[in-house]
Design a protein around this motif. Structure first.
Motif, PDB file in Angstrom:
ATOM      1  N   ALA A  76     -26.281 -61.323   4.774  1.00 59.54           N
ATOM      2  CA  ALA A  76     -27.714 -61.311   5.097  1.00 59.54           C
ATOM      3  C   ALA A  76     -27.865 -61.971   6.458  1.00 59.54           C
ATOM      4  N   VAL A  77     -28.963 -61.686   7.124  1.00 64.03           N
ATOM      5  CA  VAL A  77     -29.250 -62.442   8.349  1.00 64.03           C
ATOM      6  C   VAL A  77     -29.893 -63.779   7.996  1.00 64.03           C
ATOM      7  N   GLY A  78     -30.756 -63.783   6.951  1.00 64.63           N
ATOM      8  CA  GLY A  78     -31.384 -65.027   6.509  1.00 64.63           C
ATOM      9  C   GLY A  78     -30.376 -65.863   5.739  1.00 64.63           C
ATOM     10  N   LEU A 101     -28.679 -55.678  11.692  1.00 66.23           N
ATOM     11  CA  LEU A 101     -29.819 -55.195  10.904  1.00 66.23           C
ATOM     12  C   LEU A 101     -31.136 -55.251  11.666  1.00 66.23           C
ATOM     13  N   THR A 102     -31.065 -55.629  12.941  1.00 68.55           N
ATOM     14  CA  THR A 102     -32.297 -55.743  13.729  1.00 68.55           C
ATOM     15  C   THR A 102     -33.091 -54.435  13.723  1.00 68.55           C
ATOM     16  N   ASP A 103     -32.413 -53.333  14.046  1.00 67.90           N
ATOM     17  CA  ASP A 103     -33.133 -52.058  14.147  1.00 67.90           C
ATOM     18  C   ASP A 103     -33.672 -51.608  12.801  1.00 67.90           C
ATOM     19  N   GLY A 155     -40.679 -64.504  17.603  1.00 63.11           N
ATOM     20  CA  GLY A 155     -40.184 -63.587  18.647  1.00 63.11           C
ATOM     21  C   GLY A 155     -38.670 -63.548  18.722  1.00 63.11           C
ATOM     22  N   GLY A 156     -38.003 -63.415  17.582  1.00 62.96           N
ATOM     23  CA  GLY A 156     -36.541 -63.235  17.579  1.00 62.96           C
ATOM     24  C   GLY A 156     -36.204 -61.783  17.840  1.00 62.96           C
ATOM     25  N   ARG A 157     -34.992 -61.413  17.469  1.00 61.35           N
ATOM     26  CA  ARG A 157     -34.538 -60.049  17.730  1.00 61.35           C
ATOM     27  C   ARG A 157     -35.421 -59.016  17.032  1.00 61.35           C
ATOM     28  N   ILE A 158     -35.748 -59.284  15.761  1.00 59.78           N
ATOM     29  CA  ILE A 158     -36.483 -58.277  14.987  1.00 59.78           C
ATOM     30  C   ILE A 158     -37.923 -58.161  15.497  1.00 59.78           C
ATOM     31  N   GLY A 159     -38.580 -59.309  15.669  1.00 57.48           N
ATOM     32  CA  GLY A 159     -39.950 -59.301  16.174  1.00 57.48           C
ATOM     33  C   GLY A 159     -40.042 -58.607  17.519  1.00 57.48           C
ATOM     34  N   SER A 160     -39.058 -58.872  18.359  1.00 57.40           N
ATOM     35  CA  SER A 160     -39.034 -58.294  19.691  1.00 57.40           C
ATOM     36  C   SER A 160     -38.908 -56.768  19.626  1.00 57.40           C
TER      37      SER A 160
HETATM   38  C1  GLV Z   1     -33.110 -61.931  13.176  1.00 56.39           C
HETATM   39  O1  GLV Z   1     -32.101 -61.231  13.341  1.00 56.39           O
HETATM   40  C2  GLV Z   1     -34.050 -62.233  14.242  1.00 56.39           C
HETATM   41  O2  GLV Z   1     -33.638 -62.955  15.158  1.00 56.39           O
HETATM   42  O3  GLV Z   1     -35.198 -61.749  14.224  1.00 56.39           O
END
Ligand code: GLV
Ligand code: GLV
Length: 323
Positions: A76-78, A101-103, A155-160
């Motif tokens: 998991a990322v979390g 899993l970002t995308d 604003g991490g990878r997913i939010g971005s």
């Molecule tokens: C998780 O991968 C994040 O940074 O949003």
């Protein structure tokens, strides 16, 4: 060496582990191991490394049951399911699966934004139920997104990535709140920074949450904050359920404090807050934002690569530390 995996995961990572000469033991149970079952399995197999899932609560008792395992690779990322403080005290390395899993998670968040604003799930239920008796001017009206404001919390990878898709692709005006401002995010997405959550909540037509679960983000969204949102606004959550006071959300949705919500995660998974499933203005998915063939295989490979590196005496690529 011996690797214990708490539940079957895609083959891709298992192949890598086998190719590196490791022995794999996968829990035979088709379901989440109880704490007692997990401890018994770890004692019985005495593994050198463990692949665990976000549904496994990894605490001092579990670490103690796997006294040879100095790495737990979370699939998991979390990683809020793992007691990082105890891990640090015991010198146990914890890894996660970021990036791959970002995308898929961002795309799922986007799908939820469309689903709730266009009332897709509700319309599907309506149509299947045989209620569609002819085109009507006022049937199931939703909301357009172009020109509206998207506010991202985290604003991490997913939010971005969500900002990028909705800003560039759909033409939403984009705002974000994070504990730190990111020039990189602003350059990539064109989003504007807001220094407080409240400013985002007041301005946004759609709010999407992308923060990790921490003490500081537990019930980040509560009755007081729902009241700051526009009555016409929608709330999306693909992060962790405990970030939202779910009972307060049910009240807000029922009383028209906000217009709708779309959730992939729940405060007491797999249970839903009382009344949530009866509401028509919510879209609910079962924690499946990263559930694509491609992503789940990639997560399996990343978890394996972290273990392989560690067992070779190298620093694994995705070590996590407590905030
Ligand atoms: C998780 O991968 C994040 O940074 O949003
Ligand atoms: C899923 O929720 C994850 O953290 O990977």
């Amino acid at each position: 060496m011996k690797i214990f995996i708490t539940r079957a995961i895609p083959e891709a990572g298992l192949d890598l582990l086998r190719a590196s000469g490791h022995d794999i033991v996968i829990s035979g149970k088709d379901g989440v191991l109880t704490k007692g079952e997990l401890i018994a399995a770890l004692k019985a197999h005495n593994p050198d490394a463990v692949v665990c899932l976000l549904t496994d609560k990894i605490d001092a008792d579990v670490f103690a049951a796997a006294s040879n395992a100095k790495i737990f690779a979370n699939y998991a990322v979390g990683f809020d399911n793992i007691d990082l403080k105890v891990a640090a005290e015991k010198g146990i390395t914890i890894t996660n699966t970021p990036g791959v899993l970002t995308d898929s998670v961002a795309e799922h968040a986007v799908a939820l934004i469309f689903a709730v604003t266009k009332r897709i799930a509700e319309s599907d239920r309506f149509t299947r139920a045989g209620k569609y008796v002819g085109w009507a001017p006022m049937l199931l009206l939703g909301s357009d997104l172009k020109g509206k404001t998207l506010g991202i919390l985290g604003g991490g990878r997913i939010g971005s990535r969500v900002l990028e898709i909705m800003g560039k692709g759909v033409g939403m005006r984009c705002l974000y709140y994070d504990i730190k401002r990111s020039e990189e995010l602003e350059k990539a997405t064109g989003a504007e920074f807001r220094a407080s959550i409240e400013e985002v909540l007041r301005e946004a037509d759609v709010v999407s949450i992308h923060v990790p679960l921490l003490d500081s983000t537990r019930h980040l969204m509560n009755a007081e904050r729902f009241a700051m949102m526009k009555k016409s606004a929608y709330l999306i959550n693909t992060s962790r359920g405990q970030v939202i006071d779910e009972a307060a959300l049910v009240t807000a949705l029922r009383n028209g404090i906000i217009r709708g919500a779309a959730l992939d995660v729940y405060e007491n998974e797999p249970a839903l807050a009382d009344g949530l499933a009866e509401l028509d203005n919510v879209v609910l998915t079962p924690h499946t934002a990263s559930a694509t063939d491609e992503t789940r295989s990639a997560m399996s490979e990343i978890a394996a690569k972290n273990i392989i590196a560690f067992l070779k005496g190298e620093t694994p690529p995705n070590v996590v530390k407590s905030a």
